[in-house]
Design a protein around this motif. Structure first.
Motif, PDB file in Angstrom:
ATOM      1  N   PHE A  89       0.830  -1.200   0.000  1.00 59.39           N
ATOM      2  CA  PHE A  89       0.000   0.000   0.000  1.00 59.39           C
ATOM      3  C   PHE A  89       0.862   1.247   0.000  1.00 59.39           C
ATOM      4  O   PHE A  89       1.872   1.314   0.706  1.00 59.39           O
ATOM      5  N   GLU A  93      -2.904   5.442  -0.042  1.00 58.07           N
ATOM      6  CA  GLU A  93      -3.883   4.383   0.211  1.00 58.07           C
ATOM      7  C   GLU A  93      -4.066   4.150   1.709  1.00 58.07           C
ATOM      8  O   GLU A  93      -5.191   3.941   2.184  1.00 58.07           O
ATOM      9  N   GLU A  96      -6.261   6.818   3.031  1.00 58.17           N
ATOM     10  CA  GLU A  96      -7.659   6.575   2.648  1.00 58.17           C
ATOM     11  C   GLU A  96      -8.286   5.493   3.527  1.00 58.17           C
ATOM     12  O   GLU A  96      -9.441   5.622   3.950  1.00 58.17           O
TER      13      GLU A  96
END
Length: 147
Positions: A89, A93, A96
């Motif tokens: 990741f 990401e 998020e």
């Protein structure tokens, strides 16, 4: 030739800098782990594992199991998982995901996921057993295996 080498080194440096920027930060991984209760889940898994050991080896006293359990440091596993998340990741990401898990739906998912996974696992076991029975029946019908 020197210009080519310099350009190549600059390109490699820029590529490295770009990938370093996109890699998830260890702090973000730890924040996600804390937010999702990953440590508590690991502790529960260890407790279940020790309960299984105790059931399989009843002659080992509770004191010995308690001493061994104290030696298991779950935070070591959490530290080992940081590079796994970093590999899979980006920092964006991770941010998020952290944002999602802070929402009411994200919190509901954290609360309900263990139950969903347990039920899904039970269904998977039933499905696997039924599938195996059907396969064995068909193999017997075809004479490929004997009873």
């Amino acid at each position: 030739m020197k210009k080519t080498i310099v350009v190549l080194l600059i390109f490699i440096g820029c590529t490295f800098a770009a990938s370093a920027q996109s890699m998830a930060k260890a702090e973000s991984v730890k924040e996600l782990a804390a937010l999702t209760g990953m440590r508590q889940l690991m502790v529960q898994m260890m407790d279940q594992l020790f309960a299984q050991f105790k059931a399989q080896m009843p002659d080992v006293g509770d004191t010995a199991w308690a001493e061994m359990r104290k030696e298991i440091v779950v935070d070591e596993l959490l530290e080992m998982m940081v590079p796994v998340y970093q590999k899979n990741f980006s920092e964006e990401e991770m941010r998020e995901m952290i944002g999602f898990y802070k929402t009411p739906l994200g919190q509901k998912m954290i609360q309900r996921l263990p139950s969903v996974m347990r039920e899904a696992g039970e269904m998977g076991n039933v499905w696997g057993q039924n599938t195996a029975k059907r396969m064995l029946k068909r193999l017997k019908e075809k004479g490929l295996i004997k009873e």
